[in-house]
Each structure stands twice: as C-alpha cells, then as structure tokens.
Design an enzyme around this catalytic site. Structure first.
Site, PDB file in Angstrom:
ATOM      1  N   ARG A   1       6.900  -8.655  12.808  1.00 41.75           N
ATOM      2  CA  ARG A   1       6.040  -7.547  13.266  1.00 41.75           C
ATOM      3  C   ARG A   1       6.870  -6.297  13.535  1.00 41.75           C
ATOM      4  NH1 ARG A   1       4.450  -6.489  18.273  1.00 41.75           N
ATOM      5  NH2 ARG A   1       4.471  -8.642  18.973  1.00 41.75           N
TER       6      ARG A   1
ATOM      7  N   TYR B   1      -7.706  14.270   5.005  1.00 40.94           N
ATOM      8  CA  TYR B   1      -8.365  12.997   4.697  1.00 40.94           C
ATOM      9  C   TYR B   1      -9.355  12.678   5.832  1.00 40.94           C
ATOM     10  CZ  TYR B   1      -8.610   7.967   3.667  1.00 40.94           C
ATOM     11  OH  TYR B   1      -9.028   6.692   3.386  1.00 40.94           O
TER      12      TYR B   1
ATOM     13  N   ASP C   1       0.679  14.877   5.722  1.00 43.80           N
ATOM     14  CA  ASP C   1       0.243  13.807   4.823  1.00 43.80           C
ATOM     15  C   ASP C   1       0.700  14.219   3.436  1.00 43.80           C
ATOM     16  OD1 ASP C   1      -1.189  12.163   3.073  1.00 43.80           O
ATOM     17  OD2 ASP C   1      -2.822  11.889   4.514  1.00 43.80           O
TER      18      ASP C   1
HETATM   19  C1  LIG Z   1      -6.209   6.978   1.282  1.00 46.06           C
HETATM   20  C2  LIG Z   1      -5.587   8.059   2.053  1.00 46.06           C
HETATM   21  C3  LIG Z   1      -5.083   7.848   3.333  1.00 46.06           C
HETATM   22  C4  LIG Z   1      -5.232   6.540   4.079  1.00 46.06           C
HETATM   23  O1  LIG Z   1      -4.503   5.536   3.505  1.00 46.06           O
HETATM   24  P1  LIG Z   1      -4.939   3.992   3.606  1.00 46.06           P
HETATM   25  O2  LIG Z   1      -3.802   3.313   2.964  1.00 46.06           O
HETATM   26  O3  LIG Z   1      -6.239   3.873   2.883  1.00 46.06           O
HETATM   27  O4  LIG Z   1      -5.099   3.690   5.052  1.00 46.06           O
HETATM   28  C5  LIG Z   1      -4.442   8.904   3.970  1.00 46.06           C
HETATM   29  N1  LIG Z   1      -4.332  10.101   3.378  1.00 46.06           N
HETATM   30  C6  LIG Z   1      -4.828  10.358   2.161  1.00 46.06           C
HETATM   31  C7  LIG Z   1      -4.657  11.701   1.572  1.00 46.06           C
HETATM   32  C8  LIG Z   1      -5.486   9.350   1.458  1.00 46.06           C
HETATM   33  O5  LIG Z   1      -5.995   9.606   0.261  1.00 46.06           O
END
Ligand SMILES: *Cc1c(COP(=O)(O)O)cnc(C)c1O
Length: 392
Positions: free
Chosen positions: A58, A111, A182
């Site tokens: 973990r 997102y 992101d």
């Molecule tokens: C899909 C996505 C996420 C989240 O990722 P998961 O792996 O689905 O939790 C975050 N940011 C963007 C831009 C995404 O397209």
C-alpha cells in the site's frame, strides 16, 4: 512532433537495470503485499520512512516504483507517486495540502470529476471557484487571500485550450500559492510543467500513458518536500494503491507511447483539417502547434489525437443533431475516456439530462463533439465522419 530522443530511449527501457533482473527485458512483477525485513530494527526503520523503503505494497512496491521512477524522470521532477486512478492522485493532493478555510482556484475547463471532488470538500470547509478566462489578469483577480492551490488543466481535454503556463506559475509563486496541473492531455513527452514553474504535475495513466484502454491508473510527479508530504498525508491515508500488475501494464504502455503519440498526431491533424473544411462544422478545436509564437507552439512538442468540433445549426436542435451524428459513426465508438488505440466520440453537453447546465457553466458550447482519434487509418475515420455528418 519533435520528441526528445532521450525521452524516447527511456520509454523503450534503456534506463532500466537489466542486470538487476537477470537480463529480463521487461521488469518483473513483484506480486507481493509485504517485504520481509532482515531484523526488527530494519522493520522499524522502514516503517519510519515508508516513502523510501519497501515495507508494504500500500506504500511502495518495486514494480510500481519502477513506473514512478520512469515518470519522474520524464517529467524532470524529484519523485513520483502512482495511484489506482487519476482521481486517486487528485484526491491525495487535495487531502494532503488543503485544510478548512482554504480555497482552490480552477483555471480552464477542468475534468468534471476533479471539480466535483472539490465540491465535496465544501463539507469540510474548503471552497473553490472556476475561472474560464485564461488571461493572467483574469486569473489574478479571481485569487482570494485564502487561495492555497491553483489547479490548471492545459491543454484542456474538451476544447484543447492552452494556458500560458509559465506566466501563471510565476503569478502563483509571487503570491506563495501552490500550483498543480493536470498534464494528461500532453503526457510527459509533449509538456514538462515542472520545468515551467509548476509545483505538481499529475496524469491519469488511463488515457495515453496506458494507451490500450485496459488499465486505470494515475500518477503525480513533484519535488522532494511535496513528495514526502503528499506520500504520508495523502497517498498512504487514502489507499488508492496501484497494483503491481497494473504498474507493469503501464510500463508496457510507455514502451509504445512515443510511436503511438506520433500516429495519434498524424490522425488528429488529418481529421481536424478535414473537419475545418466541412459545411456542417461551425468550429474545430485543435491546438495551433504549428503557429510560430503561439502558446501551443511554445509549450507543446506536438499535437495528439484529441479533436473537438462544434456542429453548425439551430441551437434548439443541436442536442438531437449531436446524438444523431454520434449514432451514425461506425469507426468511432460511443464511450467515455480517450487516448486508446480505438477512436471514440462523446458529446459532453448532450451526455446526460443534467449535462447541458453543467456544460454551460463550464463553457462547453452546445453542439460540441469530442473525438479521440485512435490508430485507425485516417482515411477510414474521415469517410466515417463525412458519412455521419452528411446524414447518410
Ligand atoms: C480521465 C481523466 C482524469 C481522471 O482519471 P481516472 O484515471 O479516470 O481517475 C483526470 N483528468 C483528465 C483530463 C481525464 O481525462
């Protein structure tokens, strides 16, 4: 697209210690939940610094650590943490860095679930705002005295809009505010936000990094002090652990990421150019990576397969038209997610009955169709789009 040759070599595995793995060209999968220690003293030391030792999966696991090391090097950060999903990474960042009375500012069309998660934090006294005007002045005036974190998404994954990352990072730094981005759209191959002054770069690995729509995962890369803090105060407490097998699948995904991205870009550009000349299309959204001096050209090493389009037509009929076009597509599957080998189409504003109001608040125009161009020959995809748009 002009990738860094060293990045490509790293993705292909030339950074890996083959001798440590009996020459195995793929790293082994350490499918073990615990790591036996030489002595009780060693166990105590390991537990006191789990971010730097293999004690319990973990926390850290050698296969997962290999993925983290590779992604940290690609991002030019000190260290990375892998998670069971992208949202797991985002949750750990929020949980570790924010307290009651703090404010998060989201910049760009983020997102949806990221902003929704911030909404859930309101119960714990953490507030947020979204700013869609990307100018530095607009962002500066949306800051509050209690803004603790600015969360960027650039390019955004709906309209592919690009932020002035270095300028906004400098603004935050001046005010002593932490920044996270992101970076999923660009992958570490097309953009390295830590080199532009951002504190934390996160990715969903579910999209281009995995690349085959067969694994869900996430990662963050940051500098040493924030790494330890997020590891102990976010990651270890929330339990969003990536399995060793999924880490291995993601290392395999990295092997072909450079080649896939180049082909996704080729397809994306052809599809975008075709759509730009189509009579039923009002607008095409693709970053202007070829325009000298543009933000996209300065910050990105290329494009990818993410192309959005806005249908032309009377506003009251657009929702239905979008559904009709999507249902007529054959090579583009109708599905969420993106970044895999197969082409996908989705309509964020027409998605659910609750969709349009939410999309409106996020600045997603009605009539928007978001395409993830896969690895099919572009001429098949263009034929498919033409047929669906014309209504055949
Ligand atoms: C899909 C996505 C996420 C989240 O990722 P998961 O792996 O689905 O939790 C975050 N940011 C963007 C831009 C995404 O397209």
């Amino acid at each position: 697209m002009k990738l860094d040759p060293q990045d490509v070599a790293l993705c292909l595995g030339h950074d890996e210690d083959l001798a440590a793995h009996q020459g195995a060209v793929m790293p082994p999968i350490y499918q073990s939940s615990l790591f036996v220690q030489e002595s009780f003293e060693r166990l105590a030391q390991g537990l006191a610094a789990e971010h730097a030792n293999f004690v319990y999966t973990r926390g850290r696991n050698p296969t997962v650590a290999e993925l983290e090391r590779k992604l940290a090097r690609l991002e030019q950060g000190d260290a990375g943490i892998a998670f069971a999903s992208g949202i797991g990474a985002i949750a750990a960042i929020f949980f570790a860095l924010l307290s009651r009375g703090d404010h998060i500012l989201f910049v760009n069309q983020n997102y949806g679930p990221t902003v929704k998660l911030a909404g859930s934090l309101e119960r714990f006294g953490i507030e947020h705002d979204v700013v869609l005007d990307l100018g530095t002045d607009a962002v500066a005036s949306a800051l509050r005295p209690d803004t603790r974190l600015i969360w960027f998404e650039s390019p955004g994954s709906m309209l592919n809009r690009v932020l002035d990352v270095p300028a906004l990072a400098a603004l935050a730094r001046e005010r002593g505010i932490l920044t996270a981005i992101d970076n999923s759209w660009a992958t570490p191959l097309l953009q390295k936000p830590l080199t532009q002054g951002i504190d934390i770069s996160m990715h969903t690995c579910t999209k281009y990094i995995g690349g085959h729509s067969d694994v869900v995962g996430g990662v963050l890369v940051t500098r040493e002090d924030l790494y330890e803090r997020i590891f102990h105060e976010g990651f270890m407490q929330l339990g969003s652990t990536l399995s060793p097998h999924d880490a291995w699948l993601l290392i395999r995904g990295l092997r072909t990421l450079p080649a896939r991205l180049e082909q996704h870009e080729r397809g994306g550009r052809e599809v975008a150019a075709f759509l730009a000349g189509h009579s039923r299309v009002a607008e095409v959204y693709y970053p202007d990576v070829d325009e000298p001096g543009s933000l996209a050209a300065r910050q990105l090493r290329g494009g990818n397969g993410m192309v959005s389009l806005r249908l032309d037509g009377a506003p009251e009929r657009l929702g239905q038209e979008v559904r009709r076009v999507i249902d007529r597509l054959r090579y583009f599957h109708t599905a969420v997610s993106w970044g895999g080998v197969e082409s996908l189409a989705v309509a964020p504003a027409a998605k659910t009955s609750g969709g349009p109001a939410n999309a409106d608040a996020m600045g997603i125009p009605p009539g928007l169709i978001r395409l993830s161009v896969g690895l099919e020959p572009p001429e098949l995809l263009i034929e498919d789009l033409d047929r669906a748009l014309r209504g055949d």
